[in-house]
Design a protein around this motif. Structure first.
Motif, PDB file in Angstrom:
ATOM      1  N   GLU A   1       0.828  -1.205   0.000  1.00 33.44           N
ATOM      2  CA  GLU A   1       0.000   0.000   0.000  1.00 33.44           C
ATOM      3  C   GLU A   1       0.862   1.256   0.000  1.00 33.44           C
ATOM      4  OE1 GLU A   1      -3.905   1.344   2.421  1.00 33.44           O
ATOM      5  OE2 GLU A   1      -2.116   1.141   3.651  1.00 33.44           O
ATOM      6  N   ASN A   2       0.480   2.218  -0.840  1.00 35.95           N
ATOM      7  CA  ASN A   2       1.068   3.551  -0.822  1.00 35.95           C
ATOM      8  C   ASN A   2      -0.027   4.539  -1.203  1.00 35.95           C
ATOM      9  OD1 ASN A   2       2.390   5.970  -1.121  1.00 35.95           O
ATOM     10  ND2 ASN A   2       4.054   5.175  -2.394  1.00 35.95           N
ATOM     11  N   LYS A   3      -0.668   5.108  -0.196  1.00 33.48           N
ATOM     12  CA  LYS A   3      -1.801   5.993  -0.426  1.00 33.48           C
ATOM     13  C   LYS A   3      -1.406   7.298  -1.101  1.00 33.48           C
ATOM     14  CE  LYS A   3      -4.522   4.226   3.469  1.00 33.48           C
ATOM     15  NZ  LYS A   3      -5.161   4.560   4.768  1.00 33.48           N
ATOM     16  N   ASP A   4      -0.112   7.605  -1.134  1.00 28.74           N
ATOM     17  CA  ASP A   4       0.342   8.863  -1.724  1.00 28.74           C
ATOM     18  C   ASP A   4       0.578   8.780  -3.226  1.00 28.74           C
ATOM     19  OD1 ASP A   4       0.323  10.131   0.769  1.00 28.74           O
ATOM     20  OD2 ASP A   4       2.354   9.440   1.229  1.00 28.74           O
ATOM     21  N   LEU A   5       0.426   7.593  -3.811  1.00 27.07           N
ATOM     22  CA  LEU A   5       0.623   7.461  -5.250  1.00 27.07           C
ATOM     23  C   LEU A   5      -0.341   8.359  -6.018  1.00 27.07           C
ATOM     24  CD1 LEU A   5       1.032   3.617  -5.920  1.00 27.07           C
ATOM     25  CD2 LEU A   5       2.818   5.365  -5.998  1.00 27.07           C
ATOM     26  N   LYS A   6       0.132   8.892  -7.143  1.00 25.59           N
ATOM     27  CA  LYS A   6      -0.725   9.690  -8.015  1.00 25.59           C
ATOM     28  C   LYS A   6      -1.361   8.829  -9.110  1.00 25.59           C
ATOM     29  CE  LYS A   6       1.627  14.115  -7.308  1.00 25.59           C
ATOM     30  NZ  LYS A   6       2.398  13.685  -6.132  1.00 25.59           N
ATOM     31  N   THR A   7      -0.963   7.566  -9.170  1.00 20.72           N
ATOM     32  CA  THR A   7      -1.498   6.620 -10.139  1.00 20.72           C
ATOM     33  C   THR A   7      -2.037   5.409  -9.380  1.00 20.72           C
ATOM     34  OG1 THR A   7       0.722   5.669 -10.364  1.00 20.72           O
ATOM     35  CG2 THR A   7       0.061   7.324 -11.985  1.00 20.72           C
ATOM     36  N   PRO A   8      -2.874   4.568 -10.013  1.00 19.87           N
ATOM     37  CA  PRO A   8      -3.394   3.398  -9.295  1.00 19.87           C
ATOM     38  C   PRO A   8      -2.311   2.460  -8.795  1.00 19.87           C
ATOM     39  CG  PRO A   8      -4.682   3.800 -11.277  1.00 19.87           C
ATOM     40  CD  PRO A   8      -3.496   4.714 -11.351  1.00 19.87           C
ATOM     41  N   SER A   9      -1.212   2.356  -9.548  1.00 20.78           N
ATOM     42  CA  SER A   9      -0.119   1.485  -9.141  1.00 20.78           C
ATOM     43  C   SER A   9       1.195   2.041  -9.667  1.00 20.78           C
ATOM     44  CB  SER A   9      -0.329   0.054  -9.679  1.00 20.78           C
ATOM     45  OG  SER A   9      -0.212   0.039 -11.092  1.00 20.78           O
ATOM     46  N   ALA A  10       2.292   1.521  -9.145  1.00 22.09           N
ATOM     47  CA  ALA A  10       3.617   1.891  -9.634  1.00 22.09           C
ATOM     48  C   ALA A  10       4.568   0.743  -9.345  1.00 22.09           C
ATOM     49  CB  ALA A  10       4.122   3.172  -8.972  1.00 22.09           C
ATOM     50  N   PHE A  11       5.490   0.485 -10.277  1.00 22.04           N
ATOM     51  CA  PHE A  11       6.439  -0.595 -10.071  1.00 22.04           C
ATOM     52  C   PHE A  11       7.363  -0.259  -8.908  1.00 22.04           C
ATOM     53  CE2 PHE A  11      10.287  -3.092 -10.991  1.00 22.04           C
ATOM     54  CZ  PHE A  11       9.698  -4.357 -11.073  1.00 22.04           C
ATOM     55  N   HIS A  12       7.740  -1.275  -8.140  1.00 20.95           N
ATOM     56  CA  HIS A  12       8.593  -1.050  -6.983  1.00 20.95           C
ATOM     57  C   HIS A  12       9.903  -1.845  -7.017  1.00 20.95           C
ATOM     58  CE1 HIS A  12       9.957  -1.286  -2.728  1.00 20.95           C
ATOM     59  NE2 HIS A  12       9.526  -0.031  -2.701  1.00 20.95           N
ATOM     60  N   HIS A  13       9.836  -3.189  -7.212  1.00 17.73           N
ATOM     61  CA  HIS A  13      11.076  -3.952  -7.135  1.00 17.73           C
ATOM     62  C   HIS A  13      11.028  -5.290  -7.861  1.00 17.73           C
ATOM     63  CE1 HIS A  13       8.811  -5.758  -3.721  1.00 17.73           C
ATOM     64  NE2 HIS A  13       9.495  -6.858  -4.013  1.00 17.73           N
ATOM     65  N   ILE A  14      12.224  -5.792  -8.131  1.00 22.69           N
ATOM     66  CA  ILE A  14      12.469  -7.163  -8.579  1.00 22.69           C
ATOM     67  C   ILE A  14      13.176  -7.859  -7.429  1.00 22.69           C
ATOM     68  CG2 ILE A  14      13.743  -8.623 -10.211  1.00 22.69           C
ATOM     69  CD1 ILE A  14      13.638  -6.106 -12.134  1.00 22.69           C
TER      70      ILE A  14
END
Length: 268
Positions: free
Chosen positions: A133-146
């Motif tokens: 969860e990241n409520k501060d995102l400006k988009t519905p989702s964002a890539f984070h890690h491999i």
């Protein structure tokens, strides 16, 4: 070469997506999946993570903030279970909403790790995705890690720092290679308790998550450096600018992660 047709055909929308490179001229680019049903895979990833779908030839693509999920048709040997790339991770703005959607449409595929904050999502073809969860995102989702499962996490991190100019970072007290567009983090294949695994992680090539991709500013120079460093080169530098507007190469990291390198994405 199956990625390249898609990248060339969709240049106007794809190329603007890559993150600005680091000081070594490298950034994250894409994750390539090989699955029996590309159409269903593309639709599911886009629906769950709020991505934009595209297609070209036999390839399907989902455009997401920070990464492209490229999908092609093949019968994979296995999923991410027991693979060097154990899973990939995304942050999402509406964690409860995604959880409810998955539990309604994919019963038993959501495994909560930290209640209402973090979970593992089991996608079809045994591809594991960590959701945070990241409520501060400006988009519905964002890539984070491999996430790589390796015998020596510090050595694995050092390789990405040396070859790709990654930053020396950490995540949850584990080594991480910090890259524009996301990070590659490393957990010992023995686990946190140091107990030997039932089976050592296997290389990614041929699996449902077949390879990861990086965009570089000077591919020829990086490939010459990698050759001098003794890196496993599966496909040497190839200038395909006239055919597809890209320069390309494939390498494998010391732990078996198959990696595609491209030059030309950011310039379009």
């Amino acid at each position: 070469m199956r990625c390249f047709i898609l990248l060339a055909a969709s240049a106007a929308t794809i190329f603007a997506q890559t993150a600005p490179p680091n000081s070594a001229g490298v950034s994250l680019g894409h994750i390539h999946l090989t699955v029996p049903d590309p159409d269903a895979t593309q639709k599911l990833w886009a629906d769950l993570l709020g991505g934009q779908t595209m297609s070209a030839g036999p390839l399907q693509l989902v455009k997401l903030p920070g990464i492209f999920i490229i999908v092609s048709k093949a019968m994979p040997t296995a999923g991410t279970t027991n693979s060097v790339v154990n899973h990939i991770g995304f942050e999402v703005k509406d964690y409860p909403g995604l959880k409810a959607k998955v539990e309604a449409t994919m019963p038993g595929k959501w495994r909560e790790l930290t209640p209402n904050v973090q979970a593992f999502l089991s996608m079809p073809d045994d591809i594991t995705v960590e959701i945070m969860e990241n409520k501060d995102l400006k988009t519905p989702s964002a890539f984070h890690h491999i996430h790589e499962s390796v015998a020596d996490p510090k050595a694995a991190q050092a390789w990405y720092i040396k070859e790709f100019g990654a930053g020396d970072g950490s995540r949850r007290n584990l080594p991480a290679a910090m890259m524009p567009g996301g990070e590659v983090d490393f957990l010992s294949s023995a686990g946190r308790g140091g107990k030997a695994p039932a089976a050592m992680p296997e290389p990614t090539k041929g699996r449902a998550l077949d390879h990861i991709g990086f965009e570089v500013k000077d591919l020829d120079a990086i490939m010459k450096k990698m050759a001098a460093d003794g890196v496993t080169i599966n496909m040497p530098f190839r200038d395909m600018t006239k055919q597809i507007g890209l320069k390309i190469a494939f390498v494998t990291d010391p732990n078996g992660t198959y990696i595609e390198l491209t030059e030309g994405l950011a310039a379009k």
